[in-house]
Design a protein around this motif. Structure first.
Motif, PDB file in Angstrom:
ATOM      1  N   PRO A  88      40.474  47.772  49.006  1.00 43.58           N
ATOM      2  CA  PRO A  88      39.236  48.170  47.936  1.00 43.58           C
ATOM      3  C   PRO A  88      37.897  47.197  48.843  1.00 43.58           C
ATOM      4  CG  PRO A  88      40.910  47.207  46.939  1.00 43.58           C
ATOM      5  CD  PRO A  88      41.179  47.068  48.315  1.00 43.58           C
ATOM      6  N   ILE A  89      36.921  47.726  47.687  1.00 44.20           N
ATOM      7  CA  ILE A  89      35.754  46.831  48.088  1.00 44.20           C
ATOM      8  C   ILE A  89      35.372  47.266  46.298  1.00 44.20           C
ATOM      9  CG2 ILE A  89      33.245  46.783  48.024  1.00 44.20           C
ATOM     10  CD1 ILE A  89      33.780  48.925  50.464  1.00 44.20           C
ATOM     11  N   ILE A  90      35.662  45.610  46.050  1.00 40.76           N
ATOM     12  CA  ILE A  90      35.874  45.306  44.445  1.00 40.76           C
ATOM     13  C   ILE A  90      34.127  44.682  43.981  1.00 40.76           C
ATOM     14  CG2 ILE A  90      36.015  43.662  42.422  1.00 40.76           C
ATOM     15  CD1 ILE A  90      38.486  45.402  43.493  1.00 40.76           C
ATOM     16  N   TYR A  91      33.969  45.593  42.916  1.00 47.31           N
ATOM     17  CA  TYR A  91      32.209  45.574  41.976  1.00 47.31           C
ATOM     18  C   TYR A  91      32.487  45.181  41.044  1.00 47.31           C
ATOM     19  CZ  TYR A  91      27.195  45.675  40.652  1.00 47.31           C
ATOM     20  OH  TYR A  91      26.087  45.878  40.464  1.00 47.31           O
ATOM     21  N   ARG A  92      32.400  43.679  40.091  1.00 46.52           N
ATOM     22  CA  ARG A  92      32.726  43.549  38.632  1.00 46.52           C
ATOM     23  C   ARG A  92      33.663  44.325  38.882  1.00 46.52           C
ATOM     24  NH1 ARG A  92      26.817  45.500  36.736  1.00 46.52           N
ATOM     25  NH2 ARG A  92      25.555  44.212  37.128  1.00 46.52           N
ATOM     26  N   THR A  93      34.649  44.010  38.947  1.00 46.74           N
ATOM     27  CA  THR A  93      36.267  44.322  38.850  1.00 46.74           C
ATOM     28  C   THR A  93      36.590  45.290  39.202  1.00 46.74           C
ATOM     29  OG1 THR A  93      36.314  44.357  36.199  1.00 46.74           O
ATOM     30  CG2 THR A  93      36.374  42.123  36.485  1.00 46.74           C
ATOM     31  N   ARG A  94      35.868  46.702  39.410  1.00 46.48           N
ATOM     32  CA  ARG A  94      36.892  47.847  39.741  1.00 46.48           C
ATOM     33  C   ARG A  94      36.667  48.157  41.293  1.00 46.48           C
ATOM     34  NH1 ARG A  94      34.026  52.330  35.779  1.00 46.48           N
ATOM     35  NH2 ARG A  94      36.137  53.203  36.904  1.00 46.48           N
ATOM     36  N   ALA A  95      37.140  48.944  41.353  1.00 44.92           N
ATOM     37  CA  ALA A  95      37.138  49.364  43.196  1.00 44.92           C
ATOM     38  C   ALA A  95      36.033  50.771  43.174  1.00 44.92           C
ATOM     39  CB  ALA A  95      38.918  49.868  43.404  1.00 44.92           C
ATOM     40  N   ALA A 124      41.171  39.791  56.827  1.00 47.49           N
ATOM     41  CA  ALA A 124      39.825  39.783  57.179  1.00 47.49           C
ATOM     42  C   ALA A 124      39.169  40.418  56.501  1.00 47.49           C
ATOM     43  CB  ALA A 124      39.651  40.049  59.010  1.00 47.49           C
ATOM     44  N   LEU A 125      40.207  42.146  56.755  1.00 44.77           N
ATOM     45  CA  LEU A 125      39.338  43.248  55.931  1.00 44.77           C
ATOM     46  C   LEU A 125      38.791  42.800  54.649  1.00 44.77           C
ATOM     47  CD1 LEU A 125      42.096  46.066  56.812  1.00 44.77           C
ATOM     48  CD2 LEU A 125      39.378  45.461  57.387  1.00 44.77           C
ATOM     49  N   GLN A 126      39.932  42.033  54.185  1.00 48.04           N
ATOM     50  CA  GLN A 126      39.514  41.914  51.915  1.00 48.04           C
ATOM     51  C   GLN A 126      38.971  40.809  52.408  1.00 48.04           C
ATOM     52  OE1 GLN A 126      43.989  40.417  51.584  1.00 48.04           O
ATOM     53  NE2 GLN A 126      44.352  42.456  50.451  1.00 48.04           N
ATOM     54  N   THR A 127      38.289  39.859  53.110  1.00 46.18           N
ATOM     55  CA  THR A 127      36.986  38.945  53.094  1.00 46.18           C
ATOM     56  C   THR A 127      36.077  39.534  53.570  1.00 46.18           C
ATOM     57  OG1 THR A 127      39.002  36.738  53.691  1.00 46.18           O
ATOM     58  CG2 THR A 127      36.257  37.151  54.125  1.00 46.18           C
ATOM     59  N   THR A 128      36.306  40.583  54.426  1.00 46.13           N
ATOM     60  CA  THR A 128      35.498  41.311  54.752  1.00 46.13           C
ATOM     61  C   THR A 128      34.486  42.502  53.276  1.00 46.13           C
ATOM     62  OG1 THR A 128      35.344  41.343  57.386  1.00 46.13           O
ATOM     63  CG2 THR A 128      33.420  42.916  56.045  1.00 46.13           C
ATOM     64  N   ALA A 129      35.259  43.064  52.653  1.00 40.28           N
ATOM     65  CA  ALA A 129      35.031  44.026  51.479  1.00 40.28           C
ATOM     66  C   ALA A 129      33.870  43.209  50.997  1.00 40.28           C
ATOM     67  CB  ALA A 129      36.557  44.043  51.320  1.00 40.28           C
ATOM     68  N   ILE A 141      38.121  31.567  45.742  1.00 36.86           N
ATOM     69  CA  ILE A 141      38.211  32.277  44.835  1.00 36.86           C
ATOM     70  C   ILE A 141      38.638  33.171  44.125  1.00 36.86           C
ATOM     71  CG2 ILE A 141      39.099  31.645  42.058  1.00 36.86           C
ATOM     72  CD1 ILE A 141      37.463  29.002  42.876  1.00 36.86           C
ATOM     73  N   GLU A 142      37.759  34.164  43.647  1.00 40.08           N
ATOM     74  CA  GLU A 142      37.797  35.287  44.584  1.00 40.08           C
ATOM     75  C   GLU A 142      38.584  36.208  44.864  1.00 40.08           C
ATOM     76  OE1 GLU A 142      38.219  39.368  42.076  1.00 40.08           O
ATOM     77  OE2 GLU A 142      37.436  37.297  41.620  1.00 40.08           O
ATOM     78  N   ARG A 143      38.926  35.504  45.946  1.00 46.67           N
ATOM     79  CA  ARG A 143      39.137  36.790  46.979  1.00 46.67           C
ATOM     80  C   ARG A 143      40.813  35.935  46.999  1.00 46.67           C
ATOM     81  NH1 ARG A 143      42.469  38.551  49.678  1.00 46.67           N
ATOM     82  NH2 ARG A 143      43.019  38.027  51.398  1.00 46.67           N
ATOM     83  N   VAL A 144      41.492  34.849  46.963  1.00 49.13           N
ATOM     84  CA  VAL A 144      42.620  34.578  46.613  1.00 49.13           C
ATOM     85  C   VAL A 144      43.160  35.228  45.395  1.00 49.13           C
ATOM     86  CG1 VAL A 144      44.464  32.513  46.096  1.00 49.13           C
ATOM     87  CG2 VAL A 144      42.442  31.835  48.174  1.00 49.13           C
ATOM     88  N   GLN A 145      42.466  35.571  44.551  1.00 54.92           N
ATOM     89  CA  GLN A 145      42.585  35.633  43.433  1.00 54.92           C
ATOM     90  C   GLN A 145      43.176  37.090  43.489  1.00 54.92           C
ATOM     91  OE1 GLN A 145      39.893  35.534  40.547  1.00 54.92           O
ATOM     92  NE2 GLN A 145      41.269  35.287  38.342  1.00 54.92           N
ATOM     93  N   GLN A 146      42.102  37.616  44.535  1.00 54.50           N
ATOM     94  CA  GLN A 146      42.833  39.694  44.535  1.00 54.50           C
ATOM     95  C   GLN A 146      43.744  39.487  45.198  1.00 54.50           C
ATOM     96  OE1 GLN A 146      39.353  41.227  46.770  1.00 54.50           O
ATOM     97  NE2 GLN A 146      37.610  40.868  44.750  1.00 54.50           N
ATOM     98  N   HIS A 147      44.116  38.277  46.507  1.00 55.19           N
ATOM     99  CA  HIS A 147      45.396  38.427  47.237  1.00 55.19           C
ATOM    100  C   HIS A 147      46.660  38.529  45.964  1.00 55.19           C
ATOM    101  CE1 HIS A 147      47.987  38.167  50.192  1.00 55.19           C
ATOM    102  NE2 HIS A 147      49.036  36.951  49.521  1.00 55.19           N
ATOM    103  N   THR A 148      46.683  37.590  44.763  1.00 54.11           N
ATOM    104  CA  THR A 148      47.356  37.481  43.657  1.00 54.11           C
ATOM    105  C   THR A 148      47.841  38.718  43.090  1.00 54.11           C
ATOM    106  OG1 THR A 148      46.638  35.082  43.266  1.00 54.11           O
ATOM    107  CG2 THR A 148      47.779  35.390  41.385  1.00 54.11           C
ATOM    108  N   ARG A 149      46.853  39.438  42.377  1.00 56.44           N
ATOM    109  CA  ARG A 149      46.980  40.719  42.038  1.00 56.44           C
ATOM    110  C   ARG A 149      46.807  41.989  42.099  1.00 56.44           C
ATOM    111  NH1 ARG A 149      40.548  40.123  40.999  1.00 56.44           N
ATOM    112  NH2 ARG A 149      40.404  38.507  39.335  1.00 56.44           N
TER     113      ARG A 149
END
Length: 755
Positions: free
Chosen positions: A118-125, A146-151, A279-287
């Motif tokens: 997903p491409i996340i903007y302001r907590t929403r996809a 790599a995909l998640q970082t690009t997103a 931090i947000e990248r790792v947090q998305q992975h945690t979610r």
């Protein structure tokens, strides 16, 4: 190639694209080429949310004619599923997925493998970044990273290029009419107030780092500051000074110093992200991991980690301050995705009236703290952010697991009437504080209260309970990152006895393990428990971990010097378990006597009857104990083979069924004629109709939540024991279709208030 190296290679080229003067469409066209080439993927596509539909915006590998033509709804197809659930998909065979939908205009029929994030903007996809390949294969973790970082970079690009409809992103937030949300009751109670979001969203203005080492140092400084904040909370929180909240914070310290977490953030920085984005990248992975976790206890620990990540993100971004630090100006219902206990402790308890969580569970640490604070909490309230606006009036009814947003005047009036009646009742119960609970026929019923935190003891004089019939010592263990030291245990037990001011306190030895797992006592056996409530827990665990019970025994004996000590062992299944536990106390008693230490004036030992097997050997254990307490919560789920936490089984978990009442009658009859004090600990005794049934069975000691003491004392004064005993005998000998209904009619005919 490592995930960091792969992502850095992509980010370096993306940085050039973003800095160029190319128009937005040209940048997206360049992005799919870069990603596709870097991952050696034959297809790379970007879908964005426009006018409520997901539109194909750029592609490498699919038919170019499909760009801006192919559209799908949220939840439709694989891309719609990614956006709807804000989760990654990684499929070796896309067509095998139940949500797969073929779009012929794209020419994607020859591709088998599929991965999308997903491409996340302001907590929403608001979109999805997908790759596809002809050969059936799952994409490697390095490629997904790599995909998640690009997103993340894409979210910045499309926001700056105004490719996202702001109206679409916030469309559901514009609701102005009344709305209702159902959830899960975590802490019962009702409250009203103004909606306040616990955590304003941290805006990440820059995703790609200019200097990696500068970003790394920013994170290091933020970690140091966060740890200082956690340390400072133990001095600032007005919650049981020197008590259990400090041990909650010890759990946070354990995560704050976790090398794995800091390493993952560093790896994200290595890939070329700023400190905030890392931090947000790792947090998305945690979610995403949390969505895959079935174990609620492990999920709760992941929530604790996300709580800390939010704190770290606010520090490193300079966007400090939660609703707690900004101060509550009015009666507040706090809104949060999840909430850590440390953050709950920061709030002004005079203004905080209730909490509504999008997530949350019955086993979360924050629930323990909220219950002690007397704050109702509703969890699993899905879709809050799409419905609730800051400042909205809210009615929280955790008793019925509902929350009403922007109530109509008629609903508000009805709620206020109910709230006023509740206040009137509480005032009436307060008048019974110093009144002894005698029945109309002159029998004295002991109405005691349950406790588990030092602060709970303040309720003892307020509600007028006869003492503490159950002090749950495990709370101190549950909120601690390490095994509580004996000195700390001693201090807690001594404080509890002093607060009781001579009234009896029954300490239940630690009941942890199973569904109340703690990381520092983990074992292969406990981790593999398929039925944790019936597994390696309570006395079973304590006897196997001899040092655990030994330290607690010593602490209880030392804390009770010069006072009576009442000890109760949980989950006793057979008499030998009681004997083994008592032997530990006898050993410590002998040691203290040899050391010339002051000893308790007297010691009374008891057992919890929670395991039905114990009822079959009561004749063997009764001569050994001074008292017996029936734990109705566990006992009932064992009798019915019904998990008490499972909502689907709630209708079968009935305390007024003939099965449980006949079982309890048999226990009472087994103790008749013996000098043993028989009582009930648990929710059953705190409900008026159920308490009436218990007294009808001959049980004269109830230990219940503090808030239930007043209502039960009122009930006791309205009944004649002989009448209810005769009625109960009749109902159990020849059960009516519903004993609950029969008892309700019986009580109403005699003007006994059972509400």
């Amino acid at each position: 190639m490592t995930a960091a190296a792969a992502a850095r290679q992509i980010l370096t080229r993306l940085h050039e694209v973003m800095a160029s003067r190319t128009h937005a469409q040209g940048k997206l066209d360049a992005v799919v080429e870069i990603v596709g080439e870097a991952l050696d993927s034959e297809v790379c596509s970007i879908y964005l949310l426009r006018e409520g539909m997901l539109e194909l915006y750029a592609t490498k590998g699919l038919n170019k004619e499909a760009v801006h033509v192919t559209r799908m709804a949220i939840g439709e197809g694989l891309t719609g599923t990614i956006v709807e659930n804000s989760e990654m998909l990684n499929l070796a065979e896309a067509k095998a997925h139940p949500d797969f939908e073929y779009r012929p205009e794209t020419g994607e029929d020859k591709f088998h493998s599929f991965a999308g994030v997903p491409i996340i903007y302001r907590t929403r996809a608001v979109g999805a970044l997908n790759v596809q390949h002809v050969d059936p294969r799952r994409y490697e973790d390095v490629e997904i990273e790599a995909l998640q970082t690009t997103a993340m970079v894409l979210s910045e690009l499309i926001a700056n290029a105004e490719l996202i409809d702001e109206e679409e992103v916030g469309a559901t937030e514009s609701q102005t009419g009344p709305a209702n949300i159902e959830g899960l009751t975590l802490v019962a109670g009702i409250a009203s107030g103004t909606a306040v979001y616990h955590q304003p969203r941290v805006t990440i203005d820059q995703v790609v780092a200019d200097d990696i080492e500068v970003e790394r140092q920013r994170v290091y400084r933020a970690f140091d500051k966060m740890r200082d904040q956690i340390d400072g909370l133990s001095q600032q929180a007005e919650f049981g000074k020197g008590g259990e909240h400090e041990e909650v914070l010890q759990t946070y310290k354990m995560f704050a110093y976790d090398e794995g977490w800091s390493r993952r953030i560093n790896e994200a920085i290595d890939s070329g992200l700023t400190a905030e984005a890392a931090i947000e990248r790792v947090q998305q992975h945690t979610r995403m991991r949390m969505r895959e976790i079935d174990d609620p206890l492990l999920a709760d620990r992941m929530h604790d980690l996300e709580d800390l990540a939010n704190r770290l993100l606010r520090i490193v971004s300079g966007q400090l301050g939660t609703a707690a630090t900004q101060g509550l100006r009015r009666d507040t219902i706090l809104i949060a995705k999840n909430l850590g206990p440390a953050e709950l402790l920061e709030y002004d308890r005079r203004r905080l009236k209730g909490v509504v969580l999008e997530e949350g569970s019955l086993t979360a640490h924050v629930v323990i703290v909220a219950r002690a604070m007397g704050i109702p909490v509703l969890g699993r309230a899905r879709g809050l952010r799409g419905i609730v606006r800051e400042g909205d009036p809210i009615l929280l009814d955790a008793d019925t697991a509902t929350v009403t947003i922007r109530p109509t005047q008629s609903v508000l009036d009805a709620f206020e009437t109910r709230f006023a009646k509740s206040k009137e009742r509480q005032a009436a119960y307060a008048e019974l504080r110093d009144v002894e609970p005698f029945t109309r026929c002159g029998t004295r019923i002991q109405v005691m209260m349950n406790a588990g935190l030092r602060d709970d003891m303040a309720n003892l004089p307020l509600v007028g309970a006869d003492g503490v019939g159950l002090f749950r010592t495990e709370f101190q263990f549950l909120v601690s990152a390490t095994l509580p030291q004996r000195e700390r245990q001693t201090r807690l037990y001594r404080d509890v006895l002093e607060a009781a001011q001579g009234k009896p306190v029954i300490f239940r030895t630690v009941d942890i393990g199973g569904d109340k797992a703690v990381p520092y006592l983990a074992s292969d056996e406990s981790e593999n428990d398929e039925n944790p409530a019936m597994g390696w827990r309570a006395l079973r665990l304590a006897l196997e971990r001899g040092g655990l019970l030994k330290a607690q025994a010593r602490a209880l004996l030392e804390a009770s010097a010069g006072k009576p000590l009442r000890v109760m062992f949980p989950m006793v299944s057979e008499p030998w378990e009681f004997d083994a536990a008592k032997a530990v106390f006898d050993e410590q008693l002998a040691f203290l006597r040899k050391q010339k230490k002051q000893l308790p004036d007297e010691i009374h030992y008891g057992a919890m009857l929670e395991v039905p097997a114990l009822a079959e050997v009561l004749d063997l254990i009764i001569p050994k104990v001074s008292f017996l307490s029936i734990g109705t919560n566990d006992l009932t789920q064992f009798l019915f083979a019904a998990d008490r936490a499972n909502p689907k089984l709630a209708a079968r978990y009935d305390w007024l069924s003939p099965a449980i009442l006949r079982f309890l009658r048999r226990v009472v009859q087994s103790t008749t004629g013996h000098t043993i004090d028989l009582g009930v600990c648990g929710e059953m005794g705190g409900r008026k109709l159920e308490a009436l049934a218990l007294m009808g069975l001959g049980i004269h000691r109830l230990s219940i939540t503090p808030v239930s003491v007043g209502p039960i004392k009122e009930l006791v004064r309205q009944i004649d024991l002989k009448q209810i005993e005769d009625a109960m005998t009749g109902w159990l000998n020849a059960p009516p279709p519903s004993i609950r209904e029969a008892m309700t009619v019986w009580a109403q005919e005699r003007d006994i208030d059972i509400e």
